[in-house]
Design a protein around this motif. Structure first.
Motif, PDB file in Angstrom:
ATOM      1  N   ILE A  60       0.761  -1.079  -0.123  1.00  0.00           N
ATOM      2  CA  ILE A  60      -0.529   0.122  -0.025  1.00  0.00           C
ATOM      3  C   ILE A  60       1.213   1.123   0.269  1.00  0.00           C
ATOM      4  O   ILE A  60       1.015   2.583  -1.270  1.00  0.00           O
ATOM      5  N   PHE A  61       1.745   1.488   0.922  1.00  0.00           N
ATOM      6  CA  PHE A  61       3.007   2.031   0.923  1.00  0.00           C
ATOM      7  C   PHE A  61       4.048   2.414   0.006  1.00  0.00           C
ATOM      8  O   PHE A  61       4.153   4.039  -0.238  1.00  0.00           O
ATOM      9  N   THR A  62       4.116   1.561  -0.379  1.00  0.00           N
ATOM     10  CA  THR A  62       4.670   1.201  -1.500  1.00  0.00           C
ATOM     11  C   THR A  62       4.365   2.009  -2.659  1.00  0.00           C
ATOM     12  O   THR A  62       5.042   2.728  -3.589  1.00  0.00           O
ATOM     13  N   ARG A  63       2.840   1.839  -3.097  1.00  0.00           N
ATOM     14  CA  ARG A  63       2.432   2.279  -3.646  1.00  0.00           C
ATOM     15  C   ARG A  63       1.805   3.742  -3.770  1.00  0.00           C
ATOM     16  O   ARG A  63       1.879   4.785  -4.689  1.00  0.00           O
ATOM     17  N   PHE A  64       1.938   4.392  -2.846  1.00  0.00           N
ATOM     18  CA  PHE A  64       1.462   5.944  -2.799  1.00  0.00           C
ATOM     19  C   PHE A  64       3.448   6.786  -2.693  1.00  0.00           C
ATOM     20  O   PHE A  64       2.754   7.783  -3.488  1.00  0.00           O
ATOM     21  N   HIS A  65       3.247   5.969  -1.939  1.00  0.00           N
ATOM     22  CA  HIS A  65       5.141   6.834  -2.244  1.00  0.00           C
ATOM     23  C   HIS A  65       5.679   6.770  -4.443  1.00  0.00           C
ATOM     24  O   HIS A  65       6.471   7.945  -4.504  1.00  0.00           O
ATOM     25  N   ALA A  66       4.987   6.074  -4.679  1.00  0.00           N
ATOM     26  CA  ALA A  66       5.318   5.698  -5.991  1.00  0.00           C
ATOM     27  C   ALA A  66       4.947   6.745  -6.586  1.00  0.00           C
ATOM     28  O   ALA A  66       5.259   7.444  -7.614  1.00  0.00           O
ATOM     29  N   ALA A  67       3.203   7.258  -6.552  1.00  0.00           N
ATOM     30  CA  ALA A  67       3.064   8.252  -7.196  1.00  0.00           C
ATOM     31  C   ALA A  67       3.169   9.682  -6.784  1.00  0.00           C
ATOM     32  O   ALA A  67       2.962  10.368  -6.675  1.00  0.00           O
ATOM     33  N   ASP A  68       3.400   9.989  -4.882  1.00  0.00           N
ATOM     34  CA  ASP A  68       3.988  10.897  -4.564  1.00  0.00           C
ATOM     35  C   ASP A  68       5.073  10.820  -3.391  1.00  0.00           C
ATOM     36  O   ASP A  68       4.508  10.928  -2.341  1.00  0.00           O
ATOM     37  N   PRO A  69       6.444  11.446  -3.968  1.00  0.00           N
ATOM     38  CA  PRO A  69       7.446  10.081  -3.729  1.00  0.00           C
ATOM     39  C   PRO A  69       7.629  11.290  -2.223  1.00  0.00           C
ATOM     40  O   PRO A  69       8.374  10.898  -1.180  1.00  0.00           O
ATOM     41  N   GLU A  70       7.587  12.617  -2.327  1.00  0.00           N
ATOM     42  CA  GLU A  70       7.763  13.712  -0.898  1.00  0.00           C
ATOM     43  C   GLU A  70       6.041  14.112  -1.010  1.00  0.00           C
ATOM     44  O   GLU A  70       6.671  15.773  -1.597  1.00  0.00           O
ATOM     45  N   PRO A  71       5.127  13.742  -0.274  1.00  0.00           N
ATOM     46  CA  PRO A  71       3.369  14.567   0.151  1.00  0.00           C
ATOM     47  C   PRO A  71       4.213  15.820   0.142  1.00  0.00           C
ATOM     48  O   PRO A  71       4.913  15.807   1.537  1.00  0.00           O
ATOM     49  N   LYS A  72       3.818  16.700   0.948  1.00  0.00           N
ATOM     50  CA  LYS A  72       3.925  18.142   1.663  1.00  0.00           C
ATOM     51  C   LYS A  72       2.014  18.286   2.027  1.00  0.00           C
ATOM     52  O   LYS A  72       1.254  18.108   1.478  1.00  0.00           O
TER      53      LYS A  72
END
Length: 205
Positions: free
Chosen positions: A4-16
């Motif tokens: 789940i979080f690998t996908r979140f990271h791939a879509a947005d590596p540095e969320p703000k």
């Protein structure tokens, strides 16, 4: 959970975070003002305020009535203005005008709760704290990512179950997912990047 979080990271590596700020003090004020208000509304209200009052000393010099004039477009503005002045005075008198980097000290400030403290610790000092808002409370239970009945339970669930290397950005990914995809009334399941991993029973309707 890692997928789940690998996908979140791939879509947005540095969320703000979406609240505008220029330093730790304006971040504290912005997050405190955001209670029961949108980030867009807070940013609109603080745009000019932070140009003239970006330190607790300047905010105190500005005064409560002037703060009200700047933030009167957001909810509970009168009480929030009082808290901004009170927390600014405490920062000057007890912390030398510097925002403390401990949760206990932050939570002792008027208008600053656990969520605000965790946002500041995470965004300004890079601590892996989890700021749980209504979005995370909702989607944590809906998706099965973090199940619990209250904010503290959800916070603990994230800390216990999310892999350590994703802890720092976890609450940002979840807030943004809840704000733009996993919405309260009409979740956008058809475009959700974790649909196949989600436990939401109605996702196929």
């Amino acid at each position: 959970m890692r997928e789940i979080f690998t996908r979140f990271h791939a879509a947005d590596p540095e969320p703000k975070g979406e609240l505008d700020h220029v330093n730790a003090y304006t971040l504290v004020v912005a997050v405190a003002l955001s209670a029961q208000s949108t980030d867009v509304g807070v940013n609109r209200a603080t745009r000019e305020l932070f140009k003239i009052a970006d330190t607790p000393e300047k905010m105190l010099a500005l005064g409560e009535e002037a703060v009200i004039e700047h933030i009167k477009t957001i909810g509970l503005y009168s009480n929030k203005a009082k808290n901004v002045i009170k927390l600014s005075r405490i920062l000057v008198e007890e912390h030398g005008g510097v925002v403390p980097n401990s949760r206990a000290a932050l939570e002792a400030l008027p208008g600053v709760g656990r969520k605000t403290a965790n946002v500041v610790l995470n965004m300004w000092w890079g601590m892996p704290t989890q700021a749980v808002d209504t979005h995370i409370l909702r989607i944590g239970n809906r998706t099965g990512i973090a199940v619990g009945k209250d904010v503290v339970a959800i916070e603990r669930a994230i800390e216990d179950h999310v892999p350590a290397d994703f802890q720092h950005h976890a609450h940002h990914w979840l807030i943004l997912h809840g704000r733009y995809v996993c919405k309260a009334r009409k979740p956008m399941c058809s475009t959700c990047l974790i649909r196949d991993l989600c436990t939401f029973e109605d996702k196929n309707l």
